[in-house]
Write a protein that holds these residues in place. Structure first.
Motif, PDB file in Angstrom:
ATOM      1  N   UNK A 124      14.999   1.892  13.469  1.00  0.00           N
ATOM      2  CA  UNK A 124      14.605   1.735  14.880  1.00  0.00           C
ATOM      3  C   UNK A 124      13.394   0.812  15.012  1.00  0.00           C
ATOM      4  N   UNK A 125      12.447   0.953  14.069  1.00  0.00           N
ATOM      5  CA  UNK A 125      11.263   0.088  14.118  1.00  0.00           C
ATOM      6  C   UNK A 125      11.645  -1.354  13.795  1.00  0.00           C
ATOM      7  N   UNK A 126      12.605  -1.501  12.871  1.00  0.00           N
ATOM      8  CA  UNK A 126      13.042  -2.849  12.486  1.00  0.00           C
ATOM      9  C   UNK A 126      13.653  -3.544  13.703  1.00  0.00           C
ATOM     10  N   UNK A 127      14.348  -2.780  14.550  1.00  0.00           N
ATOM     11  CA  UNK A 127      14.927  -3.346  15.769  1.00  0.00           C
ATOM     12  C   UNK A 127      13.838  -3.915  16.669  1.00  0.00           C
ATOM     13  N   UNK A 128      12.655  -3.320  16.590  1.00  0.00           N
ATOM     14  CA  UNK A 128      11.525  -3.814  17.375  1.00  0.00           C
ATOM     15  C   UNK A 128      10.769  -4.925  16.637  1.00  0.00           C
ATOM     16  N   UNK A 129      11.253  -5.270  15.464  1.00  0.00           N
ATOM     17  CA  UNK A 129      10.608  -6.324  14.686  1.00  0.00           C
ATOM     18  C   UNK A 129       9.447  -5.822  13.856  1.00  0.00           C
ATOM     19  N   UNK A 130       9.404  -4.510  13.621  1.00  0.00           N
ATOM     20  CA  UNK A 130       8.281  -3.929  12.887  1.00  0.00           C
ATOM     21  C   UNK A 130       8.765  -3.460  11.516  1.00  0.00           C
ATOM     22  N   UNK A 131       8.172  -3.997  10.463  1.00  0.00           N
ATOM     23  CA  UNK A 131       8.571  -3.614   9.117  1.00  0.00           C
ATOM     24  C   UNK A 131       7.471  -2.716   8.546  1.00  0.00           C
ATOM     25  N   UNK A 132       7.853  -1.520   8.104  1.00  0.00           N
ATOM     26  CA  UNK A 132       6.844  -0.573   7.634  1.00  0.00           C
ATOM     27  C   UNK A 132       6.896  -0.425   6.118  1.00  0.00           C
ATOM     28  N   UNK A 136       1.740  -3.359   3.783  1.00  0.00           N
ATOM     29  CA  UNK A 136       0.499  -2.577   3.867  1.00  0.00           C
ATOM     30  C   UNK A 136       0.592  -1.469   4.925  1.00  0.00           C
ATOM     31  N   UNK A 137       1.369  -1.709   5.987  1.00  0.00           N
ATOM     32  CA  UNK A 137       1.544  -0.691   7.023  1.00  0.00           C
ATOM     33  C   UNK A 137       2.131   0.591   6.441  1.00  0.00           C
ATOM     34  N   UNK A 138       3.074   0.425   5.500  1.00  0.00           N
ATOM     35  CA  UNK A 138       3.678   1.586   4.850  1.00  0.00           C
ATOM     36  C   UNK A 138       2.635   2.374   4.067  1.00  0.00           C
ATOM     37  N   UNK A 139       1.707   1.659   3.438  1.00  0.00           N
ATOM     38  CA  UNK A 139       0.640   2.329   2.684  1.00  0.00           C
ATOM     39  C   UNK A 139      -0.210   3.155   3.650  1.00  0.00           C
ATOM     40  N   UNK A 140      -0.526   2.563   4.808  1.00  0.00           N
ATOM     41  CA  UNK A 140      -1.318   3.292   5.804  1.00  0.00           C
ATOM     42  C   UNK A 140      -0.577   4.554   6.242  1.00  0.00           C
ATOM     43  N   UNK A 141       0.753   4.438   6.437  1.00  0.00           N
ATOM     44  CA  UNK A 141       1.545   5.603   6.854  1.00  0.00           C
ATOM     45  C   UNK A 141       1.422   6.718   5.814  1.00  0.00           C
ATOM     46  N   UNK A 142       1.581   6.356   4.537  1.00  0.00           N
ATOM     47  CA  UNK A 142       1.509   7.367   3.479  1.00  0.00           C
ATOM     48  C   UNK A 142       0.115   7.999   3.417  1.00  0.00           C
ATOM     49  N   UNK A 143      -0.924   7.187   3.533  1.00  0.00           N
ATOM     50  CA  UNK A 143      -2.291   7.700   3.439  1.00  0.00           C
ATOM     51  C   UNK A 143      -2.646   8.557   4.671  1.00  0.00           C
ATOM     52  N   UNK A 144      -2.086   8.195   5.830  1.00  0.00           N
ATOM     53  CA  UNK A 144      -2.303   9.006   7.021  1.00  0.00           C
ATOM     54  C   UNK A 144      -1.719  10.397   6.818  1.00  0.00           C
ATOM     55  N   UNK A 145      -0.533  10.420   6.202  1.00  0.00           N
ATOM     56  CA  UNK A 145       0.128  11.702   5.939  1.00  0.00           C
ATOM     57  C   UNK A 145      -0.724  12.581   5.040  1.00  0.00           C
ATOM     58  N   UNK A 213       5.755   4.674  -3.827  1.00  0.00           N
ATOM     59  CA  UNK A 213       7.166   4.638  -3.463  1.00  0.00           C
ATOM     60  C   UNK A 213       7.422   3.826  -2.207  1.00  0.00           C
ATOM     61  N   UNK A 214       6.422   3.800  -1.316  1.00  0.00           N
ATOM     62  CA  UNK A 214       6.616   3.139  -0.035  1.00  0.00           C
ATOM     63  C   UNK A 214       5.985   1.747  -0.027  1.00  0.00           C
ATOM     64  N   UNK A 215       5.119   1.471  -1.040  1.00  0.00           N
ATOM     65  CA  UNK A 215       4.328   0.243  -0.967  1.00  0.00           C
ATOM     66  C   UNK A 215       5.121  -1.000  -1.371  1.00  0.00           C
ATOM     67  N   UNK A 216       6.099  -0.834  -2.255  1.00  0.00           N
ATOM     68  CA  UNK A 216       6.805  -2.008  -2.746  1.00  0.00           C
ATOM     69  C   UNK A 216       6.096  -2.654  -3.920  1.00  0.00           C
ATOM     70  N   UNK A 217       4.775  -2.457  -4.028  1.00  0.00           N
ATOM     71  CA  UNK A 217       3.995  -2.830  -5.207  1.00  0.00           C
ATOM     72  C   UNK A 217       4.125  -4.290  -5.615  1.00  0.00           C
ATOM     73  N   UNK A 218       4.071  -5.193  -4.647  1.00  0.00           N
ATOM     74  CA  UNK A 218       4.085  -6.610  -4.969  1.00  0.00           C
ATOM     75  C   UNK A 218       2.657  -7.057  -5.245  1.00  0.00           C
ATOM     76  N   UNK A 219       2.426  -7.624  -6.451  1.00  0.00           N
ATOM     77  CA  UNK A 219       1.078  -8.091  -6.770  1.00  0.00           C
ATOM     78  C   UNK A 219       0.554  -9.011  -5.668  1.00  0.00           C
ATOM     79  N   UNK A 220      -0.715  -8.896  -5.373  1.00  0.00           N
ATOM     80  CA  UNK A 220      -1.420  -9.687  -4.364  1.00  0.00           C
ATOM     81  C   UNK A 220      -1.075  -9.265  -2.934  1.00  0.00           C
TER      82      UNK A 220
END
Lengths: 281, 354
Positions: A124-132, A136-145, A213-220
């Motif tokens: 649903x977020x992707x439909x709005x053009x938002x990638x989580x 880094x947004x995904x990292x924030x989501x996990x840390x918020x949890x 698991x959510x970060x994707x872990x791409x260097x840089x």
């Protein structure tokens, strides 16, 4: 001489405190420092490589953002739990602690599944053009949890002690709702809120399991500092791992220490400077 | 500003705090809302202030309906029972709060605020505490700061919830006299809640006695004390002796019909509750006057300027009498002695036909 205390044994208790903190906190950390001391300048320099710098920046930034989010949302949750008796309140209250109890890997996998592009929320977020997920947004989501309980559990008891009559008083004196919040309520909550924020931030800095698991872990891009340390260890680069760990440790410690100083200042301002006087009423 | 409360009802869950209650606070008067705990007096004060919304009824300020207006727009000063001072602000900032939160176009310049707050702190005699925090003050000082804070917004109505409730006896006495003097100087329409009848009778121009969410009686302190409208008012204002009696053939009888009380009695026969205040019963060694009865002296309790004597009547009811120290001394009372009691002023509440 110090005044007589009801409970004796300052010397003994301080001794135990130092011993305990020494064994539990200082020995492992000083081992790290000792190992780092054996490194050459070149090896230490690895801690300032672009990849490492990006990792520090990401870890600090995401932890800070998540802690900030939690400070707002946690205050709201605490407010609702304290001020409004609603059916199921005990259940919600217990729910708040769940991020403490859940193995972080479980949280990470669940969040990754939810927020990935074909996940329930992520689609649903992707439909709005938002990638989580895998940003880094995904990292924030996990840390918020994982950080939410810290803010709720520090603010809640302070809110319970707060007298709602002070808000009535502000209203009767002509204050608007936002003036009542910012001038009456928030100053009373600020020390607790800051403590909760600091705890959530500290937890966010060290968090590993739920993020990878959510970060994707791409260097840089989406590689957090704790993961970089793990990667270096897996490559038998103990020296590199140690250097990164040391820098990260120093940065975290100075930030936390700064926040503690800030809290101390708030606490002193709130504490009475003199004893109450029972004269000339 | 004259306050009128019309038919206000307010319930909390199953508990009805106010039942169709009406009353008027005339402009410039100091009115006491007196009642036991649970009588709805604090709820009434909060409804007048706009801090609680009534389920039914209206609140009118100078004839204008203000029921729907919030406390913010009512121009009231409210002093809370536990003061509700802002803990993180100095005494000065507490008092200045109401002036600082005004919309910008109506806000006084900083110098004027300083001047006004200083004057108010001087008025309530705590100007030397301006920089302290509320936690550093004694109860009486906090009370004065709370009052100054409420007065700072120049309210047209001042409402005080148990203003002396949590102070020790001496400070309480001092502060209520001071409040009375302050009111005489300022003439601001005021209402205060109390459960202490001495406080209400001493301080107020008018006393409203509340019980179970209703007004039992309204009147000057003399009126409610000397001419209580209901048994509740009589019992609530000061200590009292109660005798179960009957009205027969135009006479009031107590003690199983053995003692007739003086004065006119209603024509209709029925049961009666007869009240006598302890200081209006006189102890005599010998029969005196036309109405008297025998009693046996129990305990003697010296209490300040008077001696409280506990006795048992000849028909077995217990009675309390308050005698002056001199009177008690000249009588030389001993426990177990038989004496005669002469009532001087009795209040008879009559239940015809029962």
């Amino acid at each position: 001489m110090a005044a007589r205390r009801v409970l004796p044994g300052f010397g003994l208790s301080l001794g135990l405190t130092v011993l305990y903190l020494g064994l539990v906190v200082l020995v492992p950390l000083s081992t790290l420092a000792l190992t780092a001391a054996g490194l050459s300048w070149d090896q230490l320099w690895a801690a300032a490589a672009p990849r490492a710098l990006a990792a520090y920046r990401l870890s600090l930034g995401c932890a800070f953002g998540a802690a900030l989010l939690n400070a707002g949302a946690g205050l709201l949750v605490a407010w609702v739990l304290v001020r409004y008796p609603f059916p199921g309140r005990r259940l919600v209250d217990a729910l708040v602690d769940l991020p403490f109890a859940l193995p972080t890997a479980v949280a990470g996998i669940t969040l990754a599944a939810l927020y990935s592009e074909n996940g329930w929320v992520g689609a649903r977020l992707a439909a709005l053009g938002l990638k989580v997920a895998y940003t880094p947004l995904g990292i924030v989501v996990a840390l918020t949890f994982v950080g939410l309980p810290f803010v709720v559990r520090t603010v809640q008891p302070v809110l319970e002690e707060l007298d709602p009559e002070a808000e009535d008083a502000a209203c009767s004196l002509g204050a608007t709702r936002s003036q009542t919040f910012f001038k009456v309520l928030l100053p009373e909550l600020r020390p607790a809120l800051l403590t909760g924020f600091t705890l959530a931030f500290a937890r966010g800095l060290g968090e590993y399991g739920s993020v990878i698991f959510i970060a994707g872990n791409m260097p840089l891009k989406t590689e957090i500092a704790p993961l970089l340390i793990m990667i270096k260890l897996e490559q038998y680069d103990v020296a590199g791992a140690t250097a990164v760990a040391l820098v990260f440790l120093l940065a975290s410690f100075s930030l936390l220490f700064g926040l503690h100083l800030l809290q101390g200042r708030g606490a002193r301002a709130a504490a009475p400077r003199r004893l109450p006087r029972e004269d000339a009423a | 500003m004259n306050i009128e409360v019309r038919g206000v009802t307010k319930a909390f869950g199953g508990f009805v705090a106010l039942r169709d209650l009406s009353l008027t606070v005339p402009s410039g008067e100091l009115v006491a809302l007196l009642g036991p705990s649970g009588s709805g007096k604090t709820t009434l004060l909060r409804v007048i202030a706009g801090l609680a919304a009534p389920d039914a009824g209206q609140v009118l300020f100078d004839g204008r309906d203000t029921t729907a207006r919030s406390a913010r727009d009512r121009r009231i000063g409210f002093v809370f029972q536990h003061y509700a001072l802002f803990k993180h602000m100095s005494v000065f900032e507490n008092v200045a709060f109401g002036l600082r939160v005004r919309p910008r176009d109506r806000r006084l310049p900083e110098a004027a605020i300083r001047e006004k707050v200083t004057a108010l702190l001087r008025l309530v005699q705590v100007d030397w505490l301006a920089d302290r925090r509320p936690s550093e003050l004694s109860g009486g000082q906090r009370q004065r700061v709370a009052l100054a804070r409420a007065l700072a917004v120049e309210p047209s109505v001042l409402l005080l919830d148990e203003p002396f409730g949590s102070l020790d006896a001496k400070v309480r006495l001092e502060l209520r006299r001071w409040l009375r003097r302050l009111h005489d100087e300022m003439h601001i329409t005021s209402a205060f809640v109390t459960h202490d009848q001495d406080e209400a009778l001493e301080v107020a121009d008018r006393v409203v006695v509340l019980n179970e969410g209703r007004v039992e009686q309204t009147g000057t302190p003399e009126e409610v004390y000397d001419h209580p409208a209901t048994p509740f008012v009589y019992q609530f204002l000061g200590s009292v002796n109660l005798f179960r009696g009957r009205i027969e053939a135009g006479r009031t009888l107590i003690g199983d019909g053995a003692v007739a009380l003086p004065g006119p009695a209603p024509a209709a026969a029925g049961s009666a509750a007869v009240y006598v205040r302890p200081h209006l019963l006189e102890i005599h060694r010998h029969p005196e006057g036309e109405s008297h009865f025998k009693a046996v002296v129990g305990r003697l309790v010296p209490s300040g300027a008077v001696v409280r004597v506990e006795l048992t009547t000849e028909w077995g009811e217990s009675v309390q009498v308050e005698a002056s120290r001199e009177r008690a001394r000249s009588l030389e009372l001993r426990t177990g002695e038989e004496v005669f009691l002469v009532p001087h002023d009795v209040k008879v509440f009559h239940h015809p036909g029962r």
